[in-house]
Design an enzyme around this catalytic site. Sequence first.
Site, PDB file in Angstrom:
ATOM      1  N   LYS B  80       0.917  -0.594  -0.270  1.00  0.00           N
ATOM      2  CA  LYS B  80       0.109  -0.183   0.015  1.00  0.00           C
ATOM      3  C   LYS B  80       0.523   1.295  -0.141  1.00  0.00           C
ATOM      4  CE  LYS B  80      -4.025   1.826   2.878  1.00  0.00           C
ATOM      5  NZ  LYS B  80      -4.957   1.385   3.886  1.00  0.00           N
ATOM      6  N   SER B 155     -10.258   1.557   2.789  1.00  0.00           N
ATOM      7  CA  SER B 155      -8.943   2.344   1.852  1.00  0.00           C
ATOM      8  C   SER B 155      -7.911   1.297   0.977  1.00  0.00           C
ATOM      9  CB  SER B 155      -7.933   3.537   2.797  1.00  0.00           C
ATOM     10  OG  SER B 155      -6.999   2.459   3.462  1.00  0.00           O
ATOM     11  N   SER B 179     -10.681  -1.043   6.317  1.00  0.00           N
ATOM     12  CA  SER B 179      -9.178  -0.978   5.715  1.00  0.00           C
ATOM     13  C   SER B 179      -8.899  -2.090   5.093  1.00  0.00           C
ATOM     14  CB  SER B 179      -8.559   0.304   5.320  1.00  0.00           C
ATOM     15  OG  SER B 179      -9.322   1.589   5.538  1.00  0.00           O
TER      16      SER B 179
END
Lengths: 105, 482
Positions: B80, B155, B179
């Site tokens: 990420k 996310s 997330s």
Amino acid sequence: MALTKQDVAGIADYARIALTPEELDEMTTYMNNAVDLVEPIREYDLEGVEPTFHPIGDLSNVMGEDVVDDSERHLPIDVALSNAGASRDRYFRVPSILGTDEGDR
Amino acid sequence: MANIDELTAAQVAAGVAAGDFSAVEVAKASLDAISKRDGEVQAFLQVSADLALAAAEKTDQRRAAGEKLGPLAGVPVAFKDNMHLLGTRTTCASKMLANYESEFTATCVQRMLDAGATPMGKANMDEFAFGSSTESSAFHRTNNPWDTERVPGGSSGGSAAAVAAGEVTVALGSDTGGSIRQPASLCGVVGMKPTYGAVSRYGVVAFGSSLDQVGPFGRNVADVALAMNALTGAGRDPYDSTSQDCPVDFLEHLEDPVEGRRVGVVPQLMEAEGLTPEMRRAIEGACRMLTDQGAELVEVELPNIASAIAAYYVIAPCEAFSNLARFDGVRYGYQEPGCATLAEQSSLSRAHGFGEEAKRRQMLGAYLLSSGVYDKYYYPAQQVRTLITNDYKRAYEKCDVIVLPASPRTAFRFGEISDPTQMYASDLFTISNNIAGNDWASRVRAAPGTGLQGPEPAHLRPCRRARRRRHHARARLCREGG
């Protein structure tokens, strides 16, 4: 008690986020909706309930040895400065902090 | 070699170790899959081809020198884009950090590399992890590989989509309120949010410091377990004072039967407003599957969980405001040119560097922490946190695991949820775990470390299959959505 545009402008100033007049309108609507969302927190009977500020209970301070970290993982000054918008020598460079009026200097 | 999306992480590592194929071949296969599929999926913000090939070559050289290879040798991994990796930018999908070059490597990333993983690049996300759909990325949206008209969740949407599309074998994400779990659910892969403190947060751009936790995505449970071992095996990280020793072998109990295990269900949550009938059926189906294998269902109560949304949307924005105060345009990040004073430079750098949702969260946090308001919301929210944590403690006295949906619905269409506070409400099922610091695997069939396991999940190749049998894919998403 609803937040007014003036209130929100004050918060934006404190948060150091410049808002355009249009953004201020939208932000005021949002802030009031968001405060409504969290409002139930005030309706609780919390007499005598201890707060949990952190999910790990029984924490004690983690103290490091007071020695220079010379492993590869320390951050050299040139690297620390490499992403700065402006720097000089060993320092980050910033505009005037106290204002530019001659009398302030 | 076989297509990399047909191999598990363990098979890749074993194949590389045995010399069936080289780590460089695997890296090239992953780069190939990315170039073929990522135009459609857009999971990546940066593909680090040079780093990947260099790391893979090093792995092959180590093998040639007779060294013992790590458990993730040659396994293609995406990170990420809130995780620092030397040689890449770390943008948090924000204009604020569009040009930020990583100054060091995050511990979680380093541990994956130490285990032999090959770094394929940085995955898209909601800006600074504020969101549940990856729509708030400042650069581009990420499409759900099962149906490109739908969001991948967020996310960590890029991480989940890269794994689901078969571009990489494993990806890391971070979870502050759901997330990892929600995008794993929406993309039909396995994701795990570990117990708070199990994985170091050093080098991961902070959102809510008392809530954030890094965890892996994989196409099956064993891959996630393998990654968890890599992340936690070396013990606590001296660079993160909240990291804890996690002396668990996540692979140890994977094959244990579920017979006799007590599985908690929360009737009150199954009746929650917003939970769609298809998601409810998916959870009930999962429970049936567990009882068929001999698990015992136990009803448990989490009486204060309804307040989790309110508590979370006090605590998280306050912590976010505090953490994101560092983006002042001085040391790093976007710097507004031509400002006369530091205050003006900060206000305009933040105004023009942050996107809408990042501004909203910080504004909310700034307000809730302000004098006179703090006592009304922040302090009570931390007291409610105690109540929710105690709810879980009591529930876990009656059961070994709790089954919950990761999302009230399956993947939604782009733009379908446009009101920010409505988007917040979709975190209903996940956030109480962040508040209590608990762990959670996103697939109800299996929770590494707790002994639960269902049938071996099929290998997912959604990109190809989605085109051919889109309806089938959607049905499968519903089924595995929990």
